[in-house]
Design an enzyme around this catalytic site. Sequence first.
Site, mmCIF file in Angstrom:
data_model
loop_
_atom_site.group_PDB
_atom_site.id
_atom_site.type_symbol
_atom_site.label_atom_id
_atom_site.label_comp_id
_atom_site.label_asym_id
_atom_site.label_seq_id
_atom_site.Cartn_x
_atom_site.Cartn_y
_atom_site.Cartn_z
ATOM 1 C CG PHE A 166 21.856 44.298 43.086
ATOM 2 C CD1 PHE A 166 20.381 45.417 43.529
ATOM 3 C CD2 PHE A 166 21.795 44.035 41.626
ATOM 4 C CE1 PHE A 166 19.977 46.631 43.225
ATOM 5 C CE2 PHE A 166 20.676 45.376 40.421
ATOM 6 C CZ PHE A 166 20.575 45.871 41.527
ATOM 7 C CG HIS A 211 17.572 42.588 33.474
ATOM 8 N ND1 HIS A 211 15.873 41.605 34.965
ATOM 9 C CD2 HIS A 211 17.848 42.964 34.391
ATOM 10 C CE1 HIS A 211 16.058 42.693 36.078
ATOM 11 N NE2 HIS A 211 17.421 42.891 35.626
ATOM 12 C CD GLU A 267 19.946 41.716 40.342
ATOM 13 O OE1 GLU A 267 19.841 40.743 38.711
ATOM 14 O OE2 GLU A 267 20.749 41.752 40.669
ATOM 15 N NE ARG A 285 20.353 41.910 36.592
ATOM 16 C CZ ARG A 285 21.381 43.119 36.524
ATOM 17 N NH1 ARG A 285 21.630 43.029 35.346
ATOM 18 N NH2 ARG A 285 20.608 43.802 37.200
ATOM 19 C CG HIS A 324 20.087 43.946 31.340
ATOM 20 N ND1 HIS A 324 19.236 45.200 30.745
ATOM 21 C CD2 HIS A 324 20.262 44.106 32.390
ATOM 22 C CE1 HIS A 324 19.406 45.693 31.957
ATOM 23 N NE2 HIS A 324 20.335 45.071 32.840
#
Length: 555
Positions: free
Chosen positions: A115, A230, A243, A274, A339
């Site tokens: 991530f 996001h 993601e 992000r 987001h």
Amino acid sequence: MEILQHFDVIVVGAGLAGMRAALEIDPDLRVAVVSKVYPVRSHSVAAQGGINAAIDPEDKWQDHAFDTIKGSDYLADQDAAELMCEDAPRVVYEMEHWGTIFSRRPDGRIAQRSFGGQGYPRACYAADKTGRALYQTLFEQSIRRQITVLKEFFVVSIATAHGQVAGVVCIEIRTGTVVGLAAKSVIIATGGAGMMYARTTNPYINSGDGMAMAYRAGVPLKDMEFIQFHPTTLPGMNVLITEGARGEGAYLYNRDHERFMERYAPKLMEVAPRDIVSRAIETEISEGRGFDGDYVLLDLRHLGENIIKHRLSEIYDFALTYKGINPIYEPIPVQPGQHYMMGGIATDKHGATELPGLYAAGECAAVSVHGANRLGANSLLDTLVFGRQAGIQASQFVRKNPGVDFPSADLTRQQDMISRVKAAGRREPYGAIRRELRETMTQYVGTFRDEPRLTKALKTVRALQDRYAEAGIQDQGDVFNYDLLAYIETGFLLDLAEIVTVGALARKESRGAHARIDYPDRDDAQFLRHFLFTPDGRRDEPVVITHYQPKERKY
Ligand SMILES: Cc1cc2nc3c(=O)[nH]c(=O)nc-3n(C[C@H](O)[C@H](O)[C@H](O)COP(=O)(O)OP(=O)(O)OC[C@H]3O[C@@H](n4cnc5c(N)ncnc54)[C@H](O)[C@@H]3O)c2cc1C
């Protein structure tokens, strides 16, 4: 108008944070969870990509803490980030023992994926429906424990007396009755405030109610200028494309078919944090390398049908359903969208606010573990770690405090307010105010900010507040009066939008998700601190530093 019942603890919000908090309340105490929607409609259920925990023997929680702190652009309170990351493996195993079915590796261990901003693939997941899998488990546990859930009760304010919390005032949506729930302790877990923006991955119900209620009760809100955008949402409706897709190896392309992340984060590329990826996409678009001046492409095709259909099945469906695009054969158009709120109700690392008896957890709280930029898959973790902390604290508070009388004048005041907005009718419709607010925030308080745009936004928000004071509703009924609820939510959003914008104007530096083109550098000498806002104004607090000295953030 009535006082419905007396409780020891009221939890406002039935998302992951609220449910986890309720499960931690001592079983002999009277607890109720209150939710304005049926609990499974809480946004937690929509979470896709994963939950971080250093469960692999090769991984260390200290590395997870470092990644979180670096990701936060050093604004996270490091003691809180350490608490969260150290607790993470326990959380994942607890959820698994309670029944969450995580995706597995071929050898049977829990699968983990990369991530953004993580130095190790440590996001545990259940395909791309992780929120649903976790929520299902807590929902089952709440039934097993026979926890009272007051469904479709809309909380409008926090009641206080003698300097401590006394309960909440709410509207029973089915009847329109104003109801007081008296309690010795209240935990706010009402989630985010994405409805402040026109382009958002959040649902309509995320209107920041709990944050605004706490603020109105004099409890400080912290780090509110930090809004996460996001990078990958479907243009138009801004449905999230997890993601996890990039974690599985998807590429981002511009119109010249360049993997443009090479220019912005040469090492981490598409799995940079992000804030960096969103700014990269916005820059590509504004410099003319986007498509239709509005989006770039996310390419999954090289991952193959098996991974797309099994590990990313939900976004496969979303792309097909909403855009008619089959990601096995075609890239998906994506653009950044609001987001997540890094800021929220200021709490200590155990969820306590400044108001005795009041706790907060989940997205509505700023503990703060996310600082200026949250890393993906750290929010689900935050809800479970700090939901539990808040539950422990609230139980202890109730044991030591007899509680205060519920101020019944609060009920009269609420009833008067309802009569007033009904009488005002549609002279000034709040719907137009809400639309203008969302457009203003998207245009002027977005990914890139500067003084002229923020000043314009603040002027507009204040003008909208004046108009709101005159606004009213058309529906004169009591039963399921959603006109009234949307009116009240708009008031919450206006309060919060003002704080976000005032904070963004005052923070004359660029840090994490707050990017000022007129102040492009981070300025630790002046701004390595939290802004806390109450109706009385702003005060600053130092950031807690334990082991990790602020450094330049490179990926
Ligand atoms: C599409 C999407 C995907 C995501 N994916 C991930 C991911 O993969 N990993 C990750 O870590 N994070 C993810 N996130 C972020 C994460 O899901 C949320 O931050 C988190 O679930 C918030 O949980 P919560 O319990 O704080 O609030 P929520 O789940 O939003 O619940 C809020 C609750 O408060 C109640 N409520 C609100 N106002 C009132 C009121 N006035 N009266 C009564 N009740 C009220 C609501 O009814 C609801 O029950 C994602 C977010 C989105 C939007």
